[in-house]
Design a protein around this motif. Structure first.
Motif, PDB file in Angstrom:
ATOM      1  N   GLU A  36       0.835  -1.198   0.000  1.00 46.56           N
ATOM      2  CA  GLU A  36       0.000   0.000   0.000  1.00 46.56           C
ATOM      3  C   GLU A  36       0.872   1.250   0.000  1.00 46.56           C
ATOM      4  OE1 GLU A  36      -2.505  -0.243   3.418  1.00 46.56           O
ATOM      5  OE2 GLU A  36      -3.655  -1.949   2.663  1.00 46.56           O
ATOM      6  N   ILE A  37       0.395   2.272  -0.659  1.00 48.23           N
ATOM      7  CA  ILE A  37       0.994   3.604  -0.594  1.00 48.23           C
ATOM      8  C   ILE A  37      -0.119   4.564  -0.211  1.00 48.23           C
ATOM      9  CG2 ILE A  37       2.103   5.455  -1.896  1.00 48.23           C
ATOM     10  CD1 ILE A  37       3.567   3.324  -3.493  1.00 48.23           C
ATOM     11  N   TRP A  38       0.012   5.147   0.983  1.00 49.89           N
ATOM     12  CA  TRP A  38      -1.008   6.033   1.536  1.00 49.89           C
ATOM     13  C   TRP A  38      -0.607   7.485   1.368  1.00 49.89           C
ATOM     14  CZ3 TRP A  38      -2.189   4.232   7.238  1.00 49.89           C
ATOM     15  CH2 TRP A  38      -2.544   2.887   7.248  1.00 49.89           C
ATOM     16  N   LYS A  51      -5.394   5.706  -1.147  1.00 41.41           N
ATOM     17  CA  LYS A  51      -4.193   4.876  -1.201  1.00 41.41           C
ATOM     18  C   LYS A  51      -4.122   4.128  -2.526  1.00 41.41           C
ATOM     19  CE  LYS A  51      -5.409   2.296   2.419  1.00 41.41           C
ATOM     20  NZ  LYS A  51      -5.527   1.162   3.393  1.00 41.41           N
ATOM     21  N   TYR A  52      -2.908   3.707  -2.894  1.00 39.76           N
ATOM     22  CA  TYR A  52      -2.683   2.743  -3.963  1.00 39.76           C
ATOM     23  C   TYR A  52      -2.477   1.370  -3.318  1.00 39.76           C
ATOM     24  CZ  TYR A  52      -1.699   6.439  -7.436  1.00 39.76           C
ATOM     25  OH  TYR A  52      -1.770   7.519  -8.293  1.00 39.76           O
ATOM     26  N   LEU A  53      -2.933   0.304  -4.010  1.00 39.58           N
ATOM     27  CA  LEU A  53      -2.680  -1.066  -3.587  1.00 39.58           C
ATOM     28  C   LEU A  53      -2.032  -1.830  -4.732  1.00 39.58           C
ATOM     29  CD1 LEU A  53      -5.347  -0.138  -1.878  1.00 39.58           C
ATOM     30  CD2 LEU A  53      -5.504  -2.559  -1.356  1.00 39.58           C
ATOM     31  N   PHE A  54      -1.028  -2.645  -4.389  1.00 33.11           N
ATOM     32  CA  PHE A  54      -0.312  -3.462  -5.366  1.00 33.11           C
ATOM     33  C   PHE A  54      -0.214  -4.877  -4.810  1.00 33.11           C
ATOM     34  CE2 PHE A  54       1.517   0.848  -5.358  1.00 33.11           C
ATOM     35  CZ  PHE A  54       1.149   1.272  -6.631  1.00 33.11           C
ATOM     36  N   THR A  55      -0.711  -5.862  -5.552  1.00 36.81           N
ATOM     37  CA  THR A  55      -0.812  -7.218  -4.995  1.00 36.81           C
ATOM     38  C   THR A  55      -0.012  -8.233  -5.808  1.00 36.81           C
ATOM     39  OG1 THR A  55      -2.797  -7.834  -6.265  1.00 36.81           O
ATOM     40  CG2 THR A  55      -3.137  -6.655  -4.185  1.00 36.81           C
ATOM     41  N   SER A 144      -3.255  -3.616  -9.566  1.00 37.77           N
ATOM     42  CA  SER A 144      -2.922  -2.276  -9.088  1.00 37.77           C
ATOM     43  C   SER A 144      -4.221  -1.497  -9.011  1.00 37.77           C
ATOM     44  CB  SER A 144      -1.952  -1.568 -10.046  1.00 37.77           C
ATOM     45  OG  SER A 144      -0.730  -2.256 -10.141  1.00 37.77           O
ATOM     46  N   LEU A 145      -4.523  -0.962  -7.823  1.00 33.48           N
ATOM     47  CA  LEU A 145      -5.785  -0.278  -7.577  1.00 33.48           C
ATOM     48  C   LEU A 145      -5.540   1.062  -6.916  1.00 33.48           C
ATOM     49  CD1 LEU A 145      -7.693  -3.121  -5.630  1.00 33.48           C
ATOM     50  CD2 LEU A 145      -7.712  -2.784  -8.096  1.00 33.48           C
ATOM     51  N   VAL A 146      -6.482   1.976  -7.113  1.00 35.88           N
ATOM     52  CA  VAL A 146      -6.635   3.124  -6.219  1.00 35.88           C
ATOM     53  C   VAL A 146      -7.828   2.828  -5.327  1.00 35.88           C
ATOM     54  CG1 VAL A 146      -7.279   5.554  -6.035  1.00 35.88           C
ATOM     55  CG2 VAL A 146      -5.630   4.837  -7.760  1.00 35.88           C
ATOM     56  N   GLU A 147      -7.647   3.049  -4.037  1.00 37.37           N
ATOM     57  CA  GLU A 147      -8.732   2.869  -3.071  1.00 37.37           C
ATOM     58  C   GLU A 147      -9.023   4.189  -2.384  1.00 37.37           C
ATOM     59  OE1 GLU A 147      -9.030  -0.697  -0.453  1.00 37.37           O
ATOM     60  OE2 GLU A 147      -8.727   0.754   1.174  1.00 37.37           O
ATOM     61  N   VAL A 148     -10.284   4.551  -2.340  1.00 32.14           N
ATOM     62  CA  VAL A 148     -10.759   5.682  -1.541  1.00 32.14           C
ATOM     63  C   VAL A 148     -11.645   5.110  -0.448  1.00 32.14           C
ATOM     64  CG1 VAL A 148     -12.074   7.835  -1.540  1.00 32.14           C
ATOM     65  CG2 VAL A 148     -10.668   7.238  -3.528  1.00 32.14           C
ATOM     66  N   GLN A 149     -11.431   5.541   0.803  1.00 32.16           N
ATOM     67  CA  GLN A 149     -12.149   4.933   1.918  1.00 32.16           C
ATOM     68  C   GLN A 149     -12.341   5.938   3.042  1.00 32.16           C
ATOM     69  OE1 GLN A 149      -8.626   2.237   3.381  1.00 32.16           O
ATOM     70  NE2 GLN A 149      -9.539   3.255   5.159  1.00 32.16           N
ATOM     71  N   ARG A 240       2.897  21.299  -6.340  1.00 26.86           N
ATOM     72  CA  ARG A 240       2.486  20.582  -7.532  1.00 26.86           C
ATOM     73  C   ARG A 240       2.492  19.097  -7.213  1.00 26.86           C
ATOM     74  NH1 ARG A 240       2.071  23.751 -11.707  1.00 26.86           N
ATOM     75  NH2 ARG A 240       1.787  22.032 -13.161  1.00 26.86           N
ATOM     76  N   ALA A 241       1.652  18.332  -7.905  1.00 29.15           N
ATOM     77  CA  ALA A 241       1.621  16.881  -7.743  1.00 29.15           C
ATOM     78  C   ALA A 241       1.541  16.237  -9.115  1.00 29.15           C
ATOM     79  CB  ALA A 241       0.441  16.451  -6.885  1.00 29.15           C
ATOM     80  N   GLY A 242       2.353  15.210  -9.314  1.00 28.87           N
ATOM     81  CA  GLY A 242       2.297  14.406 -10.524  1.00 28.87           C
ATOM     82  C   GLY A 242       1.766  13.027 -10.207  1.00 28.87           C
ATOM     83  N   ALA A 243       1.897  12.125 -11.164  1.00 31.63           N
ATOM     84  CA  ALA A 243       1.419  10.755 -10.961  1.00 31.63           C
ATOM     85  C   ALA A 243       2.094  10.147  -9.735  1.00 31.63           C
ATOM     86  CB  ALA A 243       1.714   9.923 -12.195  1.00 31.63           C
ATOM     87  N   GLY A 244       1.301   9.507  -8.890  1.00 29.03           N
ATOM     88  CA  GLY A 244       1.824   8.910  -7.669  1.00 29.03           C
ATOM     89  C   GLY A 244       1.841   9.844  -6.487  1.00 29.03           C
TER      90      GLY A 244
END
Length: 271
Positions: A36-38, A51-55, A144-149, A240-244
């Motif tokens: 996970e990347i929060w 967060k991003y999730l990678f499995t 690879s997912l984006v999760e909003v919670q 500024r924010a880019g991908a990730g």
């Protein structure tokens, strides 16, 4: 709401089911499985976590309580997923093949046959899933997912493939929906249009380029902007924010989308 638009701190979380090699633009520390990347929720929006999730392996079969079913010391959790990438045959388990008595699901969790009772949905990039609290689910490998919670770590595990982690059958069965996953809770970015999720606790929009008036009018208070392609900046200041990466802004008017290509916007349903 604060007037300070800014980039949020990023946190990498090691998981047994994570990956040692992450897709660009992320880079995992050597020999560490990052699952996970929060983006730490800002003080202005403490109720929302992105967060991003990678499995690389299956996640546990689990369920979360809602606000109405959480006990003292627990927090309700509804969530949604946007599939960014999926290996061939990658699947998500959500809901059951039919309505089952609770005692059947509990026994299946004990003997491992719960995997056969779950409905496994083949995942493809662009798929969108909304999971109300009480939805029994598991994420398969190769995703690879984006999760909003809702900001909550209250998770009740029903089954974990023999891993030496605690299960929570009593609480899980107290909050679990033991029926099928409703079709209206799933879709794709092409079928949903810009507004992917408009649920009890949050809204999520997927914007190509600059947001139009309809979306902009829904983000007059605090929001998070998650660029998937291109960059999002602020009109006042240097953030500024880019991908990730992820930006907090007090309103959508504080953001500059001149270099944006594809962006997720999200906000709590109520403040």
């Amino acid at each position: 709401m604060s007037a300070s638009a800014r980039k949020l701190p990023t946190k990498m979380v090691e998981k047994v089911w994570g990956r040692e090699t992450l897709p660009e633009p992320f880079l995992a520390p050597g020999g560490v499985r990052i699952g996970e990347i929060w983006f730490d929720p800002p003080a202005e929006l403490p109720q929302l976590l992105v967060k991003y999730l990678f499995t690389s392996k299956k996640l546990s079969v689990q369920v979360h309580p809602g606000d109405a079913t959480a006990l003292p010391g627990e927090d309700g959790k509804e969530e949604c997923w946007l599939v960014l990438d999926a290996d061939p045959g990658a699947k998500l388990a959500i809901g059951f093949d039919r309505e089952h008595p609770h005692e059947v699901i509990e026994q299946a969790a004990r003997d491992g046959s719960i995997e056969q009772l779950l409905t496994w949905h083949e995942a493809r990039p662009g798929d969108v899933y909304y999971l109300p609290a009480g939805t029994v689910h598991a994420i398969g490998p190769g995703l690879s997912l984006v999760e909003v919670q809702q900001t909550s770590d209250t998770t009740f595990r029903l089954y974990d493939y023999g891993r030496p982690r605690e299960l929570h059958l009593e609480r899980a069965m107290a909050v679990a929906d033991c029926g099928p996953y409703p079709d209206e809770h799933r879709g794709t970015v092409s079928s949903r249009g810009e507004t992917l999720i408009d649920a009890a606790h949050f809204r999520v929009d997927r914007i190509e380029g600059t947001p139009g008036a309809t979306v902009s009018s829904a983000y007059t208070n605090g929001l998070l902007a998650l660029p998937l392609k291109g960059e999002v900046g602020v009109r006042t200041g240097n953030a500024r924010a880019g991908a990730g990466e992820c930006l907090y802004a007090p309103s959508i008017d504080a953001l500059d989308f001149a270099s944006a290509e594809l962006t997720l916007l999200t906000r709590p349903r109520a403040y």
